[in-house]
Scaffold this active site. Structure first.
Site, mmCIF file in Angstrom:
data_model
loop_
_atom_site.group_PDB
_atom_site.id
_atom_site.type_symbol
_atom_site.label_atom_id
_atom_site.label_comp_id
_atom_site.label_asym_id
_atom_site.label_seq_id
_atom_site.Cartn_x
_atom_site.Cartn_y
_atom_site.Cartn_z
ATOM 1 N N ASP A 123 41.401 67.223 31.384
ATOM 2 C CA ASP A 123 41.064 67.864 30.304
ATOM 3 C C ASP A 123 42.608 67.955 29.106
ATOM 4 O O ASP A 123 42.618 68.619 27.885
ATOM 5 C CB ASP A 123 40.785 69.437 30.210
ATOM 6 C CG ASP A 123 41.703 70.277 31.308
ATOM 7 O OD1 ASP A 123 41.120 70.889 31.914
ATOM 8 O OD2 ASP A 123 42.926 70.047 31.101
ATOM 9 N N HIS B 214 43.460 61.327 37.317
ATOM 10 C CA HIS B 214 42.115 60.878 37.104
ATOM 11 C C HIS B 214 42.087 60.808 35.503
ATOM 12 O O HIS B 214 40.888 60.629 35.142
ATOM 13 C CB HIS B 214 41.120 62.185 37.628
ATOM 14 C CG HIS B 214 41.223 62.315 38.988
ATOM 15 N ND1 HIS B 214 40.698 63.101 39.765
ATOM 16 C CD2 HIS B 214 41.577 61.508 39.946
ATOM 17 C CE1 HIS B 214 40.675 63.338 40.953
ATOM 18 N NE2 HIS B 214 41.349 62.021 41.337
ATOM 19 N N ASN C 20 43.915 79.931 44.897
ATOM 20 C CA ASN C 20 42.538 79.509 44.333
ATOM 21 C C ASN C 20 41.496 80.678 44.690
ATOM 22 O O ASN C 20 42.030 81.754 45.248
ATOM 23 C CB ASN C 20 42.001 78.442 45.570
ATOM 24 C CG ASN C 20 41.005 77.703 45.023
ATOM 25 O OD1 ASN C 20 41.376 77.055 44.179
ATOM 26 N ND2 ASN C 20 39.853 77.437 45.635
HETATM 27 C C1 BV8 Z 1 38.593 56.399 45.458
HETATM 28 C C2 BV8 Z 1 37.511 62.131 36.520
HETATM 29 C C3 BV8 Z 1 39.053 54.143 46.316
HETATM 30 C C4 BV8 Z 1 36.102 61.889 36.000
HETATM 31 C C5 BV8 Z 1 37.084 62.797 38.884
HETATM 32 C C6 BV8 Z 1 31.907 56.218 48.360
HETATM 33 C C7 BV8 Z 1 32.627 55.416 47.603
HETATM 34 C C8 BV8 Z 1 33.523 55.033 46.946
HETATM 35 C C9 BV8 Z 1 34.532 56.281 46.954
HETATM 36 C C10 BV8 Z 1 34.089 57.401 47.812
HETATM 37 C C11 BV8 Z 1 32.890 57.256 48.367
HETATM 38 N N1 BV8 Z 1 32.686 58.499 49.125
HETATM 39 C C12 BV8 Z 1 33.936 59.243 49.126
HETATM 40 C C13 BV8 Z 1 34.763 58.556 48.156
HETATM 41 C C14 BV8 Z 1 35.926 58.966 47.761
HETATM 42 C C15 BV8 Z 1 35.746 59.656 46.492
HETATM 43 C C16 BV8 Z 1 35.492 60.833 46.867
HETATM 44 O O1 BV8 Z 1 36.460 61.759 47.164
HETATM 45 N N2 BV8 Z 1 34.327 61.845 46.966
HETATM 46 C C17 BV8 Z 1 34.093 62.876 47.179
HETATM 47 C C18 BV8 Z 1 33.043 63.548 46.420
HETATM 48 C C19 BV8 Z 1 33.652 63.185 48.663
HETATM 49 N N3 BV8 Z 1 36.847 59.433 45.684
HETATM 50 C C20 BV8 Z 1 36.831 58.535 44.758
HETATM 51 O O2 BV8 Z 1 35.925 57.808 44.511
HETATM 52 C C21 BV8 Z 1 38.187 58.229 44.183
HETATM 53 N N4 BV8 Z 1 38.361 56.962 44.277
HETATM 54 O O3 BV8 Z 1 38.594 56.675 46.406
HETATM 55 O O4 BV8 Z 1 39.108 54.914 45.107
HETATM 56 C C22 BV8 Z 1 37.777 53.697 46.698
HETATM 57 C C23 BV8 Z 1 37.199 52.569 45.625
HETATM 58 C C24 BV8 Z 1 36.232 52.257 46.114
HETATM 59 C C25 BV8 Z 1 35.648 52.268 47.253
HETATM 60 C C26 BV8 Z 1 36.097 53.373 48.062
HETATM 61 C C27 BV8 Z 1 37.430 53.817 48.039
HETATM 62 C C28 BV8 Z 1 38.220 58.666 42.645
HETATM 63 C C29 BV8 Z 1 37.961 60.149 42.652
HETATM 64 C C30 BV8 Z 1 38.109 60.577 41.168
HETATM 65 C C31 BV8 Z 1 36.843 60.929 40.640
HETATM 66 N N5 BV8 Z 1 37.021 61.283 39.097
HETATM 67 N N6 BV8 Z 1 37.327 63.261 37.427
HETATM 68 C C32 BV8 Z 1 35.365 63.013 35.249
HETATM 69 O O5 BV8 Z 1 36.204 64.089 35.090
HETATM 70 O O6 BV8 Z 1 34.418 62.961 34.699
HETATM 71 S S1 BV8 Z 1 36.987 63.878 40.037
HETATM 72 C C33 BV8 Z 1 36.551 65.377 39.459
HETATM 73 O O7 BV8 Z 1 36.206 66.149 40.307
HETATM 74 C C34 BV8 Z 1 37.950 66.116 38.874
HETATM 75 O O8 BV8 Z 1 38.913 65.208 38.266
HETATM 76 C C35 BV8 Z 1 38.441 66.622 40.323
HETATM 77 O O9 BV8 Z 1 39.197 66.039 40.850
HETATM 78 C C36 BV8 Z 1 37.125 66.827 40.843
HETATM 79 C C37 BV8 Z 1 36.645 68.216 40.923
HETATM 80 O O10 BV8 Z 1 37.387 68.924 42.056
HETATM 81 P P1 BV8 Z 1 38.320 70.224 41.569
HETATM 82 O O11 BV8 Z 1 39.259 69.894 40.437
HETATM 83 O O12 BV8 Z 1 38.874 70.610 42.775
HETATM 84 O O13 BV8 Z 1 37.124 71.111 40.980
HETATM 85 P P2 BV8 Z 1 36.043 72.064 41.981
HETATM 86 O O14 BV8 Z 1 35.071 72.215 40.753
HETATM 87 O O15 BV8 Z 1 35.684 71.227 42.967
HETATM 88 O O16 BV8 Z 1 36.915 73.084 42.562
HETATM 89 C C38 BV8 Z 1 37.334 74.095 41.758
HETATM 90 C C39 BV8 Z 1 38.096 75.245 42.472
HETATM 91 O O17 BV8 Z 1 38.812 76.335 41.774
HETATM 92 C C40 BV8 Z 1 37.063 75.924 43.339
HETATM 93 O O18 BV8 Z 1 37.702 75.889 44.629
HETATM 94 C C41 BV8 Z 1 37.052 77.300 42.660
HETATM 95 O O19 BV8 Z 1 36.787 78.401 43.671
HETATM 96 C C42 BV8 Z 1 38.513 77.492 42.027
HETATM 97 N N7 BV8 Z 1 38.431 78.400 40.816
HETATM 98 C C43 BV8 Z 1 37.690 78.548 40.006
HETATM 99 N N8 BV8 Z 1 38.087 79.500 38.898
HETATM 100 C C44 BV8 Z 1 39.331 79.805 39.497
HETATM 101 C C45 BV8 Z 1 39.726 78.909 40.455
HETATM 102 N N9 BV8 Z 1 40.818 79.032 41.311
HETATM 103 C C46 BV8 Z 1 41.878 79.699 40.821
HETATM 104 N N10 BV8 Z 1 41.545 80.466 39.413
HETATM 105 C C47 BV8 Z 1 40.462 80.386 38.850
HETATM 106 N N11 BV8 Z 1 40.119 80.936 37.595
#
Ligand code: BV8
Length: 250
Positions: A110, A125, A219
């Protein structure tokens, strides 16, 4: 316990922040929640309620329906540009000037850390306020929005795409290497506002801990897995980050 802005912190954590020469911070969507930007765990709203981010933020989705994916990012870009950095973003920018070396590693796309004034910033990212040519990779910070969505690269005519890393895409190698190095070199690692589900970013706190750093998690939900190893601080980053900076440096 040490107190800052009415919040009590473990004395050892405050002392570690005060004494640290190198601090690394990993942020996730939770840091931007108080700026009004919904996290990935929150339900998508309105028009996008029927889609999950994981199904839209992929190269396959863009190949299948580039217009839909482009519109989703245009909607998010509107939310982001209307949002303001919150006290959590501002506290991290302030902290960068208070410790000898702070490296801010963000999963967020963002741009709010940069707008808050953070400079030693690694955007793992990407950033949805930028686009790039889907063929050549040329990055643009401004582009013509015509009748066609997505618009086309002015140089080669291929579709423009958001300058972000989609699921299944490799992270930028240089950014990832810098993040690994910062995690291995720091004395204190803060993980803030992330569910720790997405790799490889989710491994950074473990890398820091294995290299001997103190690790603190700030968190809303604190995973039991961090029990005993990490300082677990449950609460809002917009409240806890300014309070931690006050406890260490006021
Ligand atoms: C990779 C940009 C190597 C886009 C994002 C199958 C095929 C390929 C890859 C995979 C696969 N299976 C798994 C993978 C790996 C995959 C992955 O990890 N998947 C997960 C879902 C299991 N990763 C990838 O694909 C990465 N690349 O591995 O390349 C590769 C390549 C090919 C083949 C194999 C391997 C790329 C990952 C990047 C994806 N892009 N963003 C867009 O935004 O549109 S990820 C996106 O989601 C965000 O950037 C962020 O990273 C993620 C969300 O996570 P968080 O930021 O933690 O947010 P979330 O909502 O989950 O949590 C928020 C937290 O805050 C909560 O805990 C909440 O309680 C807390 N909170 C809320 N309010 C507050 C608070 N805390 C404090 N104060 C508050 N007020």
């Amino acid at each position: 316990m040490s107190e800052g802005a009415g919040v009590r912190f473990p004395t050892e954590l405050v002392a570690a922040l005060r004494a640290a020469r190198r601090v690394a911070v990993l942020t996730g969507a939770g840091v931007s929640a108080e700026s009004g930007i919904s996290t990935f765990r929150d339900a998508q709203t309105g028009l996008w309620a029927r889609y999950s981010p994981e199904e839209l933020a992929t190269p396959e989705a863009f190949r299948r329906n580039p217009g839909l994916v482009w519109e989703w990012y245009a909607w998010r870009r509107g939310l982001v540009t209307a949002a303001q950095p919150n006290p959590g973003h501002l506290a991290l920018a302030q902290l960068e000037g208070l410790v000898p070396q702070l490296t801010l590693i963000t999963q967020n796309v963002d741009g709010l850390h940069r707008r808050a004034g953070s400079r030693n910033l690694i955007e793992l990212h990407g950033d949805i306020t930028r686009v790039r040519c889907s063929a050549e990779g040329t990055v643009y910070t401004a582009w013509e929005e015509g009748s066609e969505a997505p618009p086309r690269c002015p140089a080669c005519g291929a579709h423009l795409r958001p300058d972000v890393v989609w699921f299944g895409e490799q992270l930028p190698a240089e950014a990832l290497e810098r993040a690994w190095m910062a995690a291995r070199a720091c004395e204190l690692f803060l993980s803030v506002g992330t569910s720790g589900l997405v790799e490889p970013a989710a491994s950074l706190p473990r890398v820091a801990y294995a290299a001997g750093a103190r690790v603190a998690v700030i968190n809303l939900e604190v995973a039991p897995s961090s029990e005993g190893r990490y300082d677990a601080l449950q609460g809002r980053s917009g409240e806890l980050l300014p309070a931690l900076v006050a406890a260490a440096f006021a």
